[in-house]
Design an enzyme around this catalytic site. Sequence first.
Site, PDB file in Angstrom:
ATOM      1  N   GLU A 144       0.849  -1.192   0.000  1.00  0.00           N
ATOM      2  CA  GLU A 144       0.000   0.000   0.000  1.00  0.00           C
ATOM      3  C   GLU A 144       0.886   1.244   0.000  1.00  0.00           C
ATOM      4  O   GLU A 144       1.865   1.317   0.746  1.00  0.00           O
ATOM      5  CB  GLU A 144      -0.902   0.016   1.231  1.00  0.00           C
ATOM      6  N   GLU A 149      -3.074  11.282   3.173  1.00  0.00           N
ATOM      7  CA  GLU A 149      -4.205  11.162   4.085  1.00  0.00           C
ATOM      8  C   GLU A 149      -4.175  12.394   4.983  1.00  0.00           C
ATOM      9  O   GLU A 149      -3.119  12.990   5.201  1.00  0.00           O
ATOM     10  CB  GLU A 149      -4.096   9.927   4.981  1.00  0.00           C
TER      11      GLU A 149
END
Length: 263
Positions: A144, A149
């Site tokens: 990932e 974010e």
Amino acid sequence: MSHVVRALGLVCALVLTGLTGCSGERERRLIWEDQFHGPAGSFPDRSSWTAELGGGGWGNNEVQTYTDAPENVALDGDGHLVLSARLGDMGEWTSARITTFGRRVAHEGLVEVRAKLPAGAGIWPAAWTLGQDIQEVGWPRCGEIDLVESFGEAGEALQTVHGPRADSGHWQRGVRSPVPEPLSAGFHTYSADWTGDRIVFAIDGRETGAVSTGDLPADGTWPFDGPQYLLLNVAVGGDLPGPPDASTPRVASMVVDWVRFRA
């Protein structure tokens, strides 16, 4: 934006103004891009994007239910994609999560997303990638890469890499970049430049930090030897950002200007 509850492991912290070390500029070949042209209210290009649907917490005890309704995911008619978390009249949250799984992938190269992120207690927007082999090997063995974010008032950008450990756990390394104004105040370009053994993060073309095979724990494995697909979503609540509260806006939207894969 992993599938499991996690505390963010960080290798450095930088202030967005005055970042040193621009990511290396070199001629790139465009593999794919989406500039989100189309009529207002329409779903983005279905040859590239699909919606993931449903609730159930998404591995992090989140409270939203993802839908493909235009109220949650749609083009705005002005060259933007808008993903909106919305509080309903009965106290329920809906939102959107779309992916390029099986349709558009990158295998090394530069992945870029230009977006304006939402802010608010419990609001958790993300632009990230997962290995195309996730259905065969699962997470975290698929790998990932979180291009960005943010949580709460969006006062810092988090850019993180995740991979597997020998004990079936996972490792993570990343960059935390405080910003002089909230990421909700304007558009920024978030990127990950992925080579065989290194991933270099940048914001607006300025390098924020890197993760390489040398940063792994002794029992960690580097999973980035195959294609990765892109995800865009706005989650609400959960163990990492905490719950929404009375101060959380009833509509929190991530506005995406464009996405690109370059080799």
